[in-house]
Design a protein around this motif. Sequence first.
Motif, short mmCIF file in Angstrom:
data_model
loop_
_atom_site.label_atom_id
_atom_site.label_comp_id
_atom_site.label_asym_id
_atom_site.label_seq_id
_atom_site.Cartn_x
_atom_site.Cartn_y
_atom_site.Cartn_z
N HIS A 62 0.92 -0.97 -0.10
CA HIS A 62 0.14 0.18 0.17
C HIS A 62 0.82 1.09 -0.06
O HIS A 62 2.09 1.12 0.20
N HIS A 64 1.44 3.98 1.95
CA HIS A 64 1.89 4.75 3.17
C HIS A 64 3.48 5.04 3.05
O HIS A 64 3.98 3.71 2.57
N ASP A 66 5.90 4.49 4.92
CA ASP A 66 6.68 3.53 5.65
C ASP A 66 6.64 2.09 4.72
O ASP A 66 7.64 1.49 5.12
N HIS A 67 6.20 2.21 3.68
CA HIS A 67 6.15 1.16 2.66
C HIS A 67 6.58 1.50 1.21
O HIS A 67 6.93 0.71 0.43
N HIS A 132 -7.32 -1.47 5.83
CA HIS A 132 -6.47 -0.72 6.39
C HIS A 132 -6.69 0.56 5.63
O HIS A 132 -7.22 0.76 4.57
N ASP A 154 -0.22 -4.01 8.89
CA ASP A 154 -1.18 -2.85 8.47
C ASP A 154 -2.67 -3.26 8.18
O ASP A 154 -3.08 -3.14 7.13
N HIS A 202 -4.25 -0.59 12.98
CA HIS A 202 -3.18 -1.52 13.03
C HIS A 202 -3.42 -2.74 14.06
O HIS A 202 -4.36 -2.55 15.08
ZN ZN Z 1 -0.11 1.64 6.50
#
Ligand code: ZN
Length: 273
Positions: A62, A64, A66-67, A132, A154, A202
Motif C-alpha cells: 500500500h 503509506h 513507511d512502505h 487498512h 497494517d 493496526h
Molecule cells: Zn499503513
Amino acid sequence: MLQAMPVTMTVLASGSRGNCTVLSTDTASVLVDAGISCRETLKRMRAAGEDPAKLKAIIISHEHNDHVAGLQVLARKLQIPIYITEATYHSWRRCTKDPEGKPARLERCEHFHPGRSFSVADITVTPFTIPHDAADPCGFTFKACGIKIGLVTDLGYLPPNVKENLRNCDGLMIESNHDLEMLRNGPYPWMVKQRVMSRVGHLSNAALGDFFENEYDGQAAFLVLAHLSEHNNHPEIARESAFKALGGKTNLFQSASIMLAEQDKPLQPLTLG
Ligand SMILES: [Zn+2]
Ligand SMILES: [Zn+2]
C-alpha cells in the motif's frame, strides 16, 4: 532425485519508520515493500547475504510512506518491474514528485488485483485485501518449491478472507503492532490513538493473540511478529502475548521460533525447505 529447494525470508526493516522484506529462492528474489532508502535497502541486503542482482520485482502492499519511501529511487536503480495495484499506484503518484517536480512515474509497472495470483520467476504471489486506511491495501502469500509463506501487516483486524489466506503457511510474518494499555496511556494524540485502534488501523497484540489462540492452524515453522510500535509496544510484551496465546495449542512452538522483526537492522534470514 528431486530435492526441495529452500525458500528464504529476510526482513530488512519493519515498523512505522520503514518496511522492506526479501523473499528468495535459489534462482530469484522479490522485495516486498520499499519503505527504507535505496541505499539502506541494498546495504541491508548485502549484510544479510542477499544479492540485489537476483531481484526480479518489487511488490507494494500500500502507499503509506513507511512502505514506499525508497520506491522511486529503487525502481530507477534496479530497473525491475514494480507490482502494485492501480489504485495504490495512483494514490502514490498523487503525493510523490519526480526529480523535476512532476508527479512520479514508474517505468515498469504491473498492476495486480487482490484475489488473483501472479508469478514472478518461480514464486507465486497471492495478494488479498486487508482492512487498512489506504487506497487498496493488500497482504500476500508466496508459494515456491512447495513452501507457503504469509506476510501481512497494517490491518485493523483479521477478517475471514485474511484468515483463510493464512491457512497452511509454513512461515508467517504478521503484525503485532501495539499493546492496548500502552497505546491508551501513551504519548499519541487522541485522534491518532483512535486511528491506530480502529478497524482500518493496526493489529494489537491482543487481536493477534485472539487469532493465535482460537483460529490459527499452528502450521508455521517460524512466526515473525512485525510492525511493532516503538512507542506503544515492547518486543518482550509482544512475544509473551503471542507465546501465551499459542501455548498448549500446538507443540510446534518454543519461544525461539517466535521472532521479532526490527526497525533498524535486518532479522536473521529464515529458511524453509
Ligand atoms: Zn499503513
Ligand atoms: Zn506500515
